[in-house]
Design a protein around this motif. Sequence first.
Motif, PDB file in Angstrom:
ATOM      1  N   SER A   1       0.446   9.395   6.200  1.00 22.67           N
ATOM      2  CA  SER A   1       1.430   8.305   6.094  1.00 22.67           C
ATOM      3  C   SER A   1       2.856   8.853   6.058  1.00 22.67           C
ATOM      4  CB  SER A   1       1.157   7.452   4.852  1.00 22.67           C
ATOM      5  OG  SER A   1       1.136   8.259   3.690  1.00 22.67           O
TER       6      SER A   1
ATOM      7  N   GLY B   1      -1.640  -0.736  -3.682  1.00 22.03           N
ATOM      8  CA  GLY B   1      -0.193  -0.839  -3.558  1.00 22.03           C
ATOM      9  C   GLY B   1       0.480   0.521  -3.583  1.00 22.03           C
TER      10      GLY B   1
ATOM     11  N   ALA C   1       1.127  10.406  -4.805  1.00 21.40           N
ATOM     12  CA  ALA C   1      -0.108   9.609  -4.799  1.00 21.40           C
ATOM     13  C   ALA C   1      -1.176  10.215  -5.710  1.00 21.40           C
ATOM     14  CB  ALA C   1      -0.637   9.496  -3.375  1.00 21.40           C
ATOM     15  N   HIS C   2      -1.291  11.556  -5.683  1.00 26.05           N
ATOM     16  CA  HIS C   2      -2.375  12.200  -6.444  1.00 26.05           C
ATOM     17  C   HIS C   2      -1.897  12.854  -7.737  1.00 26.05           C
ATOM     18  CE1 HIS C   2      -5.314  11.548  -3.269  1.00 26.05           C
ATOM     19  NE2 HIS C   2      -4.268  11.666  -2.462  1.00 26.05           N
TER      20      HIS C   2
ATOM     21  N   ASP D   1       4.152  16.159  -0.498  1.00 28.99           N
ATOM     22  CA  ASP D   1       3.197  15.593  -1.449  1.00 28.99           C
ATOM     23  C   ASP D   1       3.473  16.270  -2.794  1.00 28.99           C
ATOM     24  OD1 ASP D   1       1.916  14.454   0.780  1.00 28.99           O
ATOM     25  OD2 ASP D   1      -0.073  15.094   0.161  1.00 28.99           O
TER      26      ASP D   1
ATOM     27  N   MET E   1       7.886   8.563  -4.865  1.00 27.24           N
ATOM     28  CA  MET E   1       6.957   7.601  -4.265  1.00 27.24           C
ATOM     29  C   MET E   1       5.585   7.777  -4.915  1.00 27.24           C
ATOM     30  SD  MET E   1       4.343   7.755  -1.888  1.00 27.24           S
ATOM     31  CE  MET E   1       3.347   6.387  -1.296  1.00 27.24           C
TER      32      MET E   1
ATOM     33  N   SER F   1       0.866  -1.189   0.000  1.00 29.89           N
ATOM     34  CA  SER F   1       0.000   0.000   0.000  1.00 29.89           C
ATOM     35  C   SER F   1       0.896   1.230   0.000  1.00 29.89           C
ATOM     36  CB  SER F   1      -0.929   0.029   1.216  1.00 29.89           C
ATOM     37  OG  SER F   1      -0.234   0.502   2.348  1.00 29.89           O
ATOM     38  N   GLY F   2       0.295   2.347  -0.370  1.00 34.14           N
ATOM     39  CA  GLY F   2       1.041   3.601  -0.318  1.00 34.14           C
ATOM     40  C   GLY F   2       1.398   3.942   1.118  1.00 34.14           C
ATOM     41  N   PHE F   3       0.478   3.638   2.018  1.00 32.33           N
ATOM     42  CA  PHE F   3       0.701   3.976   3.424  1.00 32.33           C
ATOM     43  C   PHE F   3       1.937   3.258   3.961  1.00 32.33           C
ATOM     44  CE2 PHE F   3       0.129   4.890   7.763  1.00 32.33           C
ATOM     45  CZ  PHE F   3      -0.815   5.900   7.879  1.00 32.33           C
TER      46      PHE F   3
ATOM     47  N   HIS G   1       0.634  14.231   3.841  1.00 33.90           N
ATOM     48  CA  HIS G   1      -0.293  13.145   4.183  1.00 33.90           C
ATOM     49  C   HIS G   1       0.091  12.432   5.486  1.00 33.90           C
ATOM     50  CE1 HIS G   1      -2.173   9.089   3.630  1.00 33.90           C
ATOM     51  NE2 HIS G   1      -3.172   9.875   3.285  1.00 33.90           N
TER      52      HIS G   1
ATOM     53  N   SER H   1      -3.112   2.738  -5.999  1.00 31.65           N
ATOM     54  CA  SER H   1      -4.508   2.614  -5.560  1.00 31.65           C
ATOM     55  C   SER H   1      -5.390   3.769  -6.004  1.00 31.65           C
ATOM     56  CB  SER H   1      -4.523   2.537  -4.029  1.00 31.65           C
ATOM     57  OG  SER H   1      -3.798   3.634  -3.499  1.00 31.65           O
ATOM     58  N   LYS H   2      -4.812   4.762  -6.652  1.00 36.94           N
ATOM     59  CA  LYS H   2      -5.638   5.923  -7.026  1.00 36.94           C
ATOM     60  C   LYS H   2      -5.811   5.929  -8.553  1.00 36.94           C
ATOM     61  CE  LYS H   2      -4.130   8.069  -2.782  1.00 36.94           C
ATOM     62  NZ  LYS H   2      -5.230   7.590  -1.937  1.00 36.94           N
TER      63      LYS H   2
ATOM     64  N   THR I   1       1.328   5.791  -5.352  1.00 32.88           N
ATOM     65  CA  THR I   1       0.422   4.700  -4.978  1.00 32.88           C
ATOM     66  C   THR I   1      -0.083   4.017  -6.242  1.00 32.88           C
ATOM     67  OG1 THR I   1      -1.553   6.089  -5.024  1.00 32.88           O
ATOM     68  CG2 THR I   1      -0.456   5.870  -2.922  1.00 32.88           C
TER      69      THR I   1
ATOM     70  N   ASN J   1       5.296   4.571   2.546  1.00 33.19           N
ATOM     71  CA  ASN J   1       5.873   5.739   3.236  1.00 33.19           C
ATOM     72  C   ASN J   1       6.453   5.356   4.594  1.00 33.19           C
ATOM     73  OD1 ASN J   1       5.647   7.829   1.390  1.00 33.19           O
ATOM     74  ND2 ASN J   1       3.551   8.338   1.992  1.00 33.19           N
TER      75      ASN J   1
ATOM     76  N   ASP K   1       5.941  12.420  -2.568  1.00 33.73           N
ATOM     77  CA  ASP K   1       4.836  11.457  -2.533  1.00 33.73           C
ATOM     78  C   ASP K   1       3.838  11.903  -3.598  1.00 33.73           C
ATOM     79  OD1 ASP K   1       2.292  10.408  -2.109  1.00 33.73           O
ATOM     80  OD2 ASP K   1       2.518  10.289   0.055  1.00 33.73           O
TER      81      ASP K   1
HETATM   82  N1  PMP Z   1       0.092   9.417   0.282  1.00 28.04           N
HETATM   83  C1  PMP Z   1      -0.922  10.241  -0.012  1.00 28.04           C
HETATM   84  C2  PMP Z   1      -0.603  11.653  -0.372  1.00 28.04           C
HETATM   85  C3  PMP Z   1      -2.243   9.773   0.009  1.00 28.04           C
HETATM   86  O1  PMP Z   1      -3.251  10.589  -0.276  1.00 28.04           O
HETATM   87  C4  PMP Z   1      -2.473   8.425   0.348  1.00 28.04           C
HETATM   88  C5  PMP Z   1      -3.883   7.823   0.358  1.00 28.04           C
HETATM   89  N2  PMP Z   1      -4.865   8.545   0.911  1.00 28.04           N
HETATM   90  C6  PMP Z   1      -1.397   7.615   0.660  1.00 28.04           C
HETATM   91  C7  PMP Z   1      -0.126   8.127   0.606  1.00 28.04           C
HETATM   92  C8  PMP Z   1      -1.604   6.190   1.045  1.00 28.04           C
HETATM   93  O2  PMP Z   1      -1.822   5.432  -0.096  1.00 28.04           O
HETATM   94  P1  PMP Z   1      -2.620   4.068  -0.057  1.00 28.04           P
HETATM   95  O3  PMP Z   1      -4.071   4.413  -0.033  1.00 28.04           O
HETATM   96  O4  PMP Z   1      -2.191   3.389  -1.298  1.00 28.04           O
HETATM   97  O5  PMP Z   1      -2.191   3.346   1.167  1.00 28.04           O
END
Ligand code: PMP
Length: 396
Positions: A138, A250, A213-214, A182, A239, A110-112, A136, A243-244, A241, A115, A211
């Motif tokens: 994480s 992941g 992710a977005h 981020d 880094m 996961s992204g969480f 974020h 998952s988005k 994710t 991190n 990060d």
């Molecule tokens: N980093 C950021 C900036 C996020 O918004 C998120 C998810 N909300 C994560 C990490 C964690 O990613 P994941 O949902 O894949 O665990």
Amino acid sequence: MPSKTLDQYLQENLQDLKNRGLYNVIDPLDSANGPIIEISGRELINLSSNNYLGLATDERLKEVAIEAVQEYGVGAGAVRTINGTLNLHVKLEEKLAEFKNTEAAIAFQSGFNCNMGAISAVMDKNDAILSDELNHASIIDGCRLSRAKIIRFNHSDMDDLRAKAKEAKESGQYKKIMVITDGVFSMDGDIAKLPEIVEIAKEYDLITYVDDAHGSGVLGKGAGTVKHFGLSDQVDFQMGTLSKAIGVLGGYVAGKKDLIDWLKVRARPFLFSTALSPADTAACLKAVSILMNSTELQDKLWENGRYLKKSLKDLGFDIGQSETPITPCIIGDEVKTQEFSKRLNEEGVYAKSIVFPTVPRGTGRVRNMPTAAHTKEMLDRVISIYEKVGKEMGVI
Ligand code: PMP
């Protein structure tokens, strides 16, 4: 004085959150998380997912996921470093490195936990981390876990970052210093000032960690915020994710080969938590290939984002300073924000309220996440419902 029982502690605190409008209700979906969702027998237009490109329900991804289940089963069977590494994981990591234009990449579950694992694998108590105040959760937890000194800088304030980087460097107290941000801030939709961050990093020898992710799948022709600014060879940790925009599950870090080799021997979720499932891994691999071959989905996402933002702004809503399709509608007061989201829901729009502690107090908002899968008709319906509820509640 007698100590509190667990029951007393929980009841008091849950009630307190409810009284202050801070209690988050979870609504299970009876459908896939697409542009239209079903909750308790009602169909709603969905503006709350991170499924930016609609890939979570894409037929091509489903097909490879099913094939992977047939070939490899449903579980990887072990952690990556024992014998849970399937050839699919290796292919995904190679593809991610190509996608991000780096020497190598490492995938996490996961992204969480990416991190959590990656930051603490490199930073320790002799180090300092300069962290944007809106990073974020994480990132915050990963920084805490590392036991490095955490120095928060004001959100995207480059003068503050520069001053704090200078002070940290000149103090001579720290062995290594990292700056972490981020790429796209998901609550406001603004983009990190990466060119300036990289410049400050060079001046004060900072390790750089973004990060994205977005930003991945959304900016830089899909490759993300770092590529958007043309900085692929100047950021140490890219880094992201899976998952988005990628639509699956992941997280990953892309970077130099030595960094990735180090993470493979030191990042604890990689070492001690079972590998990504075969279906997830195969679907991610397919999604990254799709992103690398066409910008059709990103183009649609941006078109929808621009349309929604302009329409809500024209109606008089405060949509903040978003630079991406993320469209916050800032209401302010927490209770009013939750009431606004509830009224939208009653009218057929699922857009979650986001309140403290996810965003600072008094900046409650309904956050709208348009995706490539929304049609213009869906967005028009959303806009007319916003107008109705906005007028009714005196927001516009
Ligand atoms: N980093 C950021 C900036 C996020 O918004 C998120 C998810 N909300 C994560 C990490 C964690 O990613 P994941 O949902 O894949 O665990």
